[in-house]
Motif scaffolding. Structure first.
Motif, PDB file in Angstrom:
ATOM      1  N   ALA A  47       0.833  -1.202   0.000  1.00 33.14           N
ATOM      2  CA  ALA A  47       0.000   0.000   0.000  1.00 33.14           C
ATOM      3  C   ALA A  47       0.864   1.246   0.000  1.00 33.14           C
ATOM      4  O   ALA A  47       1.952   1.269   0.577  1.00 33.14           O
ATOM      5  CB  ALA A  47      -0.890  -0.009   1.244  1.00 33.14           C
ATOM      6  N   GLY A  48       0.360   2.297  -0.657  1.00 28.45           N
ATOM      7  CA  GLY A  48       0.994   3.607  -0.581  1.00 28.45           C
ATOM      8  C   GLY A  48       2.473   3.587  -0.903  1.00 28.45           C
ATOM      9  O   GLY A  48       2.894   3.031  -1.914  1.00 28.45           O
ATOM     10  N   LYS A  49       3.271   4.167  -0.009  1.00 28.84           N
ATOM     11  CA  LYS A  49       4.710   4.311  -0.255  1.00 28.84           C
ATOM     12  C   LYS A  49       5.428   2.969  -0.396  1.00 28.84           C
ATOM     13  O   LYS A  49       6.463   2.874  -1.056  1.00 28.84           O
ATOM     14  CB  LYS A  49       5.353   5.147   0.851  1.00 28.84           C
ATOM     15  CG  LYS A  49       4.926   6.609   0.785  1.00 28.84           C
ATOM     16  CD  LYS A  49       5.727   7.496   1.713  1.00 28.84           C
ATOM     17  CE  LYS A  49       5.360   8.955   1.542  1.00 28.84           C
ATOM     18  NZ  LYS A  49       3.956   9.257   1.923  1.00 28.84           N
ATOM     19  N   ALA A  50       4.875   1.933   0.221  1.00 28.53           N
ATOM     20  CA  ALA A  50       5.491   0.598   0.099  1.00 28.53           C
ATOM     21  C   ALA A  50       5.451   0.089  -1.337  1.00 28.53           C
ATOM     22  O   ALA A  50       6.183  -0.840  -1.703  1.00 28.53           O
ATOM     23  CB  ALA A  50       4.804  -0.388   1.034  1.00 28.53           C
ATOM     24  N   MET A  51       4.626   0.697  -2.178  1.00 29.04           N
ATOM     25  CA  MET A  51       4.580   0.297  -3.593  1.00 29.04           C
ATOM     26  C   MET A  51       5.883   0.633  -4.306  1.00 29.04           C
ATOM     27  O   MET A  51       6.136   0.157  -5.412  1.00 29.04           O
ATOM     28  CB  MET A  51       3.410   0.971  -4.313  1.00 29.04           C
ATOM     29  CG  MET A  51       2.058   0.379  -3.934  1.00 29.04           C
ATOM     30  SD  MET A  51       0.729   1.087  -4.912  1.00 29.04           S
ATOM     31  CE  MET A  51       1.102   0.400  -6.532  1.00 29.04           C
ATOM     32  N   GLN A  52       6.694   1.449  -3.684  1.00 27.70           N
ATOM     33  CA  GLN A  52       7.974   1.839  -4.286  1.00 27.70           C
ATOM     34  C   GLN A  52       9.040   0.756  -4.052  1.00 27.70           C
ATOM     35  O   GLN A  52      10.094   0.774  -4.676  1.00 27.70           O
ATOM     36  CB  GLN A  52       8.399   3.189  -3.671  1.00 27.70           C
ATOM     37  CG  GLN A  52       9.511   3.931  -4.388  1.00 27.70           C
ATOM     38  CD  GLN A  52       9.234   4.154  -5.862  1.00 27.70           C
ATOM     39  OE1 GLN A  52       8.117   4.449  -6.286  1.00 27.70           O
ATOM     40  NE2 GLN A  52      10.260   3.988  -6.684  1.00 27.70           N
ATOM     41  N   GLU A  53       8.719  -0.193  -3.139  1.00 27.69           N
ATOM     42  CA  GLU A  53       9.725  -1.222  -2.820  1.00 27.69           C
ATOM     43  C   GLU A  53       9.823  -2.252  -3.928  1.00 27.69           C
ATOM     44  O   GLU A  53       8.815  -2.715  -4.464  1.00 27.69           O
ATOM     45  CB  GLU A  53       9.333  -1.947  -1.512  1.00 27.69           C
ATOM     46  CG  GLU A  53       9.564  -1.081  -0.294  1.00 27.69           C
ATOM     47  CD  GLU A  53       8.900  -1.667   0.948  1.00 27.69           C
ATOM     48  OE1 GLU A  53       8.660  -2.893   0.999  1.00 27.69           O
ATOM     49  OE2 GLU A  53       8.606  -0.868   1.852  1.00 27.69           O
ATOM     50  N   LEU A  54      11.067  -2.614  -4.259  1.00 27.11           N
ATOM     51  CA  LEU A  54      11.278  -3.609  -5.309  1.00 27.11           C
ATOM     52  C   LEU A  54      12.639  -4.271  -5.058  1.00 27.11           C
ATOM     53  O   LEU A  54      13.663  -3.594  -5.070  1.00 27.11           O
ATOM     54  CB  LEU A  54      11.282  -2.935  -6.683  1.00 27.11           C
ATOM     55  CG  LEU A  54      11.184  -3.850  -7.886  1.00 27.11           C
ATOM     56  CD1 LEU A  54       9.736  -4.303  -8.090  1.00 27.11           C
ATOM     57  CD2 LEU A  54      11.655  -3.125  -9.148  1.00 27.11           C
ATOM     58  N   THR A  55      12.616  -5.569  -4.826  1.00 25.09           N
ATOM     59  CA  THR A  55      13.888  -6.282  -4.642  1.00 25.09           C
ATOM     60  C   THR A  55      14.372  -6.761  -6.005  1.00 25.09           C
ATOM     61  O   THR A  55      13.593  -7.318  -6.775  1.00 25.09           O
ATOM     62  CB  THR A  55      13.669  -7.492  -3.704  1.00 25.09           C
ATOM     63  OG1 THR A  55      13.190  -6.981  -2.462  1.00 25.09           O
ATOM     64  CG2 THR A  55      14.955  -8.272  -3.487  1.00 25.09           C
ATOM     65  N   ILE A  56      15.651  -6.529  -6.287  1.00 24.74           N
ATOM     66  CA  ILE A  56      16.226  -6.984  -7.558  1.00 24.74           C
ATOM     67  C   ILE A  56      17.384  -7.926  -7.248  1.00 24.74           C
ATOM     68  O   ILE A  56      18.304  -7.557  -6.522  1.00 24.74           O
ATOM     69  CB  ILE A  56      16.767  -5.799  -8.384  1.00 24.74           C
ATOM     70  CG1 ILE A  56      15.661  -4.780  -8.628  1.00 24.74           C
ATOM     71  CG2 ILE A  56      17.380  -6.284  -9.699  1.00 24.74           C
ATOM     72  CD1 ILE A  56      16.180  -3.448  -9.130  1.00 24.74           C
ATOM     73  N   ILE A  57      17.307  -9.134  -7.773  1.00 25.84           N
ATOM     74  CA  ILE A  57      18.438 -10.062  -7.634  1.00 25.84           C
ATOM     75  C   ILE A  57      19.196 -10.030  -8.952  1.00 25.84           C
ATOM     76  O   ILE A  57      18.640 -10.351 -10.008  1.00 25.84           O
ATOM     77  CB  ILE A  57      17.952 -11.499  -7.307  1.00 25.84           C
ATOM     78  CG1 ILE A  57      17.160 -11.501  -5.985  1.00 25.84           C
ATOM     79  CG2 ILE A  57      19.139 -12.452  -7.245  1.00 25.84           C
ATOM     80  CD1 ILE A  57      16.517 -12.836  -5.651  1.00 25.84           C
ATOM     81  N   GLU A  58      20.449  -9.618  -8.899  1.00 28.18           N
ATOM     82  CA  GLU A  58      21.256  -9.591 -10.127  1.00 28.18           C
ATOM     83  C   GLU A  58      21.974 -10.912 -10.292  1.00 28.18           C
ATOM     84  O   GLU A  58      22.308 -11.563  -9.314  1.00 28.18           O
ATOM     85  CB  GLU A  58      22.216  -8.396 -10.082  1.00 28.18           C
ATOM     86  CG  GLU A  58      21.416  -7.142 -10.384  1.00 28.18           C
ATOM     87  CD  GLU A  58      22.206  -5.855 -10.352  1.00 28.18           C
ATOM     88  OE1 GLU A  58      23.414  -5.896 -10.116  1.00 28.18           O
ATOM     89  OE2 GLU A  58      21.567  -4.811 -10.555  1.00 28.18           O
ATOM     90  N   ASP A  59      22.180 -11.306 -11.550  1.00 22.77           N
ATOM     91  CA  ASP A  59      22.752 -12.615 -11.860  1.00 22.77           C
ATOM     92  C   ASP A  59      21.960 -13.696 -11.120  1.00 22.77           C
ATOM     93  O   ASP A  59      22.518 -14.504 -10.371  1.00 22.77           O
ATOM     94  CB  ASP A  59      24.255 -12.659 -11.517  1.00 22.77           C
ATOM     95  CG  ASP A  59      24.896 -13.924 -12.081  1.00 22.77           C
ATOM     96  OD1 ASP A  59      24.281 -14.550 -12.975  1.00 22.77           O
ATOM     97  OD2 ASP A  59      25.963 -14.304 -11.597  1.00 22.77           O
TER      98      ASP A  59
END
Ligand code: IZC
Ligand code: ZN
Length: 420
Positions: free
Chosen positions: A25-37
């Protein structure tokens, strides 16, 4: 210990697991985990490994896909569609160009009512075949879970026919479907003078729908010339008492106050929301009712005022996105295109957009525990994209970026090929 898997994806440039304990919700929508390789292991249709490629030394696989640095995400979830219908409405495009409004076309017996006529005439087999084709196309665009509504019958017989087609698709199509009863989609010509009697007839179907497990959600089109807020509230309240979860077509064209009503009834989602008031937005944030925004529809209706996604997110609302695939106001199966419109017109960030079409979309249709996330133990619905990173999908628009779609651990679609 050596782990044996059926399928192993390696050399993933950016892997978005989208894991989240609840809707974002709200500001938490900006969270995104990226695993490289990154790497993903799949066995018996289930994800058994999510991590980095260097951690896979003790995994053996029957098949390995080298993702060559591409983006990999969960399968997309499309939480608002009208996939089962007869006919099509291409003739309405000229009327729209002449400036005839959507609600005026409906008032004259066209629009939804013309699709109703075609749907009443179609056999179950015809509807199944047609919907199956659209679902196939959605899958080639990376969608692996879809909500589907009835609402082109507007009589018990045809509504049942549509719901049964949806159930057969649920059982036999590779796509995962969630069914919604939208008998209250328009007032049929036969009941023009008596909408309340029509709503009673639709309510009378609910016991059979429940017993035959034909729908989990009940939805209504609350709009000028269709159903009032008062009628909608009474209708949905009864559906809720019978154990259905609620969805509402709210404030799509005119700002009637459907958003506030959705929140006060504890609806799972309120959809469209172009005309949602400040108060309505506040109530959505408080109730946790998910805002399913359909900017492709606003675009296709030729309007310039879009839903106020920025205010919603700033106020703490959980926002999702859908195609609204239907033969009138949004004839597209392409959720990637909706992601672009969300970026340009709703001013949503790429991170917010990815949360909106995965984890939040799954929660909007009661599938938060199953779809929209790539995590160990979940079903393996995965998309490999012909893109180097997650920003690329909303950016390069109007085309299909899918390289490979994996549904329940099986490859079900691959990118378009040129045949020599
Ligand atoms: O067939 O026009 N808005 N229902 C409410 C629709 C659009 C679908 C249609
Ligand atoms: Zn709709």
């Amino acid at each position: 210990m050596i782990q044996q898997v059926d399928l192993l994806l390696t050399n993933i440039g950016q892997l978005l697991p989208m894991t989240s304990t609840g809707p974002r919700a709200g500001k938490a929508m900006q969270e995104l985990t990226i695993i490289e390789d990154g790497a993903v292991g799949i066995k018996d249709g289930t994800v058994v490994f999510v991590g980095t490629s260097d951690a896979v030394t003790d995994i053996r696989a029957d098949k390995v896909i080298d993702c060559e640095g591409k983006l990999v995400t969960p399968g997309l979830v499309d939480p608002h569609t009208h996939v089962v219908f007869g006919g099509s409405r291409e003739h309405e495009m000229a009327l729209k160009q002449q400036g005839v409004p959507y609600l005026e076309i409906l008032k004259q017996g066209g629009g939804i009512l013309s699709t109703v006529e075609a749907t009443r005439k179609a056999t179950e087999e015809e509807l199944y075949k047609k919907a199956s084709f659209y679902l196939d196309r959605m899958m080639t665009f990376g969608t692996t879970t879809v909500e589907v509504k009835s609402g082109y019958g507007l009589d018990a017989k045809t509504e049942m026919k549509q719901l049964k087609v949806a159930k057969q698709l649920q059982q036999h199509h590779k796509m995962d479907l969630v069914s919604t009863f939208l008998g209250a989609h328009a007032i049929p010509t036969s009941h023009k003078e008596n909408p309340e009697q029509f709503l009673d007839e639709m309510l009378a179907m609910l016991d059979d729908i429940k017993e035959e497990e034909l729908a989990e959600f009940v939805d209504i089109f609350t709009e000028t010339g269709v159903f009032t807020v008062e009628q909608s509230r009474a209708y949905l309240q009864k559906a809720k008492e019978k154990g259905f979860q609620l969805k509402i077509h709210a404030d799509e064209i005119d700002p009637l106050g459907g958003t506030e009503m959705a929140a006060s009834l504890g609806a799972t989602s309120a959809d469209h929301l172009v005309g949602a008031s400040d108060e309505g937005i506040k109530k959505l944030a408080e109730s946790g009712t998910i805002a399913v925004l359909l900017p492709g529809t606003t675009f296709y209706l030729g309007k310039h005022t879009f839903a106020r996604a920025r205010e919603m997110i700033e106020q703490g609302v959980t926002v999702s996105l859908a195609t609204d695939f239907n033969p009138g106001s949004s004839p597209t199966e392409n959720l990637q295109l909706i992601m672009t419109i969300a970026a340009l017109q709703l001013k949503m960030s790429p991170e917010e957009i990815w949360n909106a079409v995965t984890v939040n979309a799954a929660h909007a249709i009661g599938r938060g525990d199953e779809a929209g996330q790539l995590a160990v133990g979940r079903k393996a619905d995965v998309v490999i994209w012909d893109a180097p990173n997650y920003l690329y999908i909303p950016y390069h628009y109007g085309v299909n970026h899918v390289n490979t779609v994996i549904k329940n651990g099986k490859i079900v679609a691959e990118r378009m090929r040129i045949i020599d």
